[in-house]
Enzyme design. Structure first.
Site, PDB file in Angstrom:
ATOM      1  N   GLY A  27       0.793  -1.236   0.000  1.00  0.00           N
ATOM      2  CA  GLY A  27       0.000   0.000   0.000  1.00  0.00           C
ATOM      3  C   GLY A  27       0.818   1.276   0.000  1.00  0.00           C
TER       4      GLY A  27
ATOM      5  N   MET B 155      -3.791  -7.050  -6.984  1.00  0.00           N
ATOM      6  CA  MET B 155      -3.094  -8.157  -7.643  1.00  0.00           C
ATOM      7  C   MET B 155      -4.034  -9.200  -8.248  1.00  0.00           C
ATOM      8  SD  MET B 155      -0.152  -7.009  -7.452  1.00  0.00           S
ATOM      9  CE  MET B 155       0.855  -8.356  -8.047  1.00  0.00           C
TER      10      MET B 155
ATOM     11  N   ILE C 255      -6.892  -9.752 -11.712  1.00  0.00           N
ATOM     12  CA  ILE C 255      -7.366  -9.176 -12.971  1.00  0.00           C
ATOM     13  C   ILE C 255      -8.859  -8.898 -12.847  1.00  0.00           C
ATOM     14  CG2 ILE C 255      -7.628  -9.564 -15.443  1.00  0.00           C
ATOM     15  CD1 ILE C 255      -5.120 -11.389 -15.241  1.00  0.00           C
ATOM     16  N   LEU C 256      -9.257  -7.688 -13.165  1.00  0.00           N
ATOM     17  CA  LEU C 256     -10.668  -7.320 -13.052  1.00  0.00           C
ATOM     18  C   LEU C 256     -11.447  -7.877 -14.244  1.00  0.00           C
ATOM     19  CD1 LEU C 256     -10.087  -3.706 -11.796  1.00  0.00           C
ATOM     20  CD2 LEU C 256     -10.999  -5.614 -10.460  1.00  0.00           C
TER      21      LEU C 256
ATOM     22  N   ASN D  88      -4.910   2.344 -13.691  1.00  0.00           N
ATOM     23  CA  ASN D  88      -3.933   1.442 -13.077  1.00  0.00           C
ATOM     24  C   ASN D  88      -2.545   2.036 -13.259  1.00  0.00           C
ATOM     25  OD1 ASN D  88      -2.872  -0.960 -11.903  1.00  0.00           O
ATOM     26  ND2 ASN D  88      -2.428  -1.767 -13.949  1.00  0.00           N
TER      27      ASN D  88
ATOM     28  N   HIS E  93       1.315   0.557 -13.743  1.00  0.00           N
ATOM     29  CA  HIS E  93       2.046  -0.692 -13.999  1.00  0.00           C
ATOM     30  C   HIS E  93       3.537  -0.371 -14.097  1.00  0.00           C
ATOM     31  CE1 HIS E  93       2.789  -4.725 -15.353  1.00  0.00           C
ATOM     32  NE2 HIS E  93       3.564  -4.242 -16.298  1.00  0.00           N
TER      33      HIS E  93
HETATM   34  C1  GRF Z   1       3.458  -0.661  -7.597  1.00  0.00           C
HETATM   35  O1  GRF Z   1       4.805  -0.689  -7.951  1.00  0.00           O
HETATM   36  C2  GRF Z   1       2.605  -0.634  -8.837  1.00  0.00           C
HETATM   37  O2  GRF Z   1       3.287  -0.281  -9.990  1.00  0.00           O
HETATM   38  C3  GRF Z   1       2.158  -2.050  -9.011  1.00  0.00           C
HETATM   39  O3  GRF Z   1       2.086  -2.579  -7.743  1.00  0.00           O
HETATM   40  C4  GRF Z   1       2.997  -1.917  -6.883  1.00  0.00           C
HETATM   41  C5  GRF Z   1       2.274  -1.666  -5.599  1.00  0.00           C
HETATM   42  O4  GRF Z   1       3.128  -1.482  -4.522  1.00  0.00           O
HETATM   43  N1  GRF Z   1       0.928  -2.096  -9.758  1.00  0.00           N
HETATM   44  P1  GRF Z   1       2.535  -1.054  -3.090  1.00  0.00           P
HETATM   45  O5  GRF Z   1       1.701  -2.197  -2.560  1.00  0.00           O
HETATM   46  O6  GRF Z   1       1.713   0.169  -3.298  1.00  0.00           O
HETATM   47  O7  GRF Z   1       3.732  -0.781  -2.233  1.00  0.00           O
END
Ligand code: GRF
Length: 181
Positions: free
Chosen positions: A11, A75, A77-78, A91, A93
């Site tokens: 988070g 984590m 897929i929607l 999102n 990525h």
């Molecule tokens: C981020 O690096 C983002 O790019 C990916 O997931 C990671 C989330 O990290 N989609 P965190 O849980 O916010 O530390």
């Protein structure tokens, strides 16, 4: 603009949105992981939250009535149903899309010997990491960089860029993908 964040893990991206968004109203967290630190961050910040299984995420998101859904390390897929119900979903990525969709991006960058890496913010469509690109930012990769170094650098730029982009959507500087439903 009411924003609901979906997150599954640490988070830190969610925290950056909470700390740095000036225009977007982060009104709730939805998580599919009761053990996520994202959940603890919502509790610490006094932000409403829902914890649910992935198959209940649409219902729980709907409950908070968002104008914009922001994925921050969610984590799963929607579904197409979710994306049609919430077309205004973004999102982040950790790659320069369309390169390296899916997991394991840092390993793949190093194996390929890329000299540039970065992050992408995009609208979410049913296909994974494939929607229209809103913003990208890159940085050079050095020969002695490791997965950990790349991840740290990527998260640093993500945590600066994502709140700015979400704020620009909130102010209308970046138009919504679909009008308010
Ligand atoms: C981020 O690096 C983002 O790019 C990916 O997931 C990671 C989330 O990290 N989609 P965190 O849980 O916010 O530390």
């Amino acid at each position: 603009m009411k924003v609901v964040v979906l997150a599954s893990g640490n988070g830190s991206t969610f925290q950056a949105l909470l700390d740095n968004c000036e225009h977007a109203n982060i009104c709730a967290l939805v998580t599919n992981n009761v053990n996520s630190y994202a959940l603890q961050r919502a509790k610490n910040a006094g932000i409403p939250y829902s914890v649910c299984k992935h198959d209940q995420v649409q219902l729980n998101t709907w409950y908070h009535q968002p104008d914009l859904v922001v994925l921050a390390g969610y984590m799963r897929i929607l579904t197409g149903t979710f994306v049609r119900r919430f077309p205004n979903t973004v999102n982040i990525h950790p790659s320069l899309l369309p390169k390296y969709k899916g997991l394991g991006t840092y390993d793949r960058v190093l194996s390929a010997g890329d000299t540039v890496h970065g992050t992408t913010i995009h609208w979410v469509v049913e296909d994974l990491d494939a929607g229209p690109i809103i913003a990208q930012e890159s940085f050079p990769v050095w020969s002695n960089d490791t997965v950990e170094i790349l991840m740290d650098k990527t998260k640093d730029i993500e945590q600066e860029l994502y709140p700015k982009v979400v704020d620009k959507i909130a102010t209308g500087e970046i138009p919504l993908r679909s009008p308010y439903l």
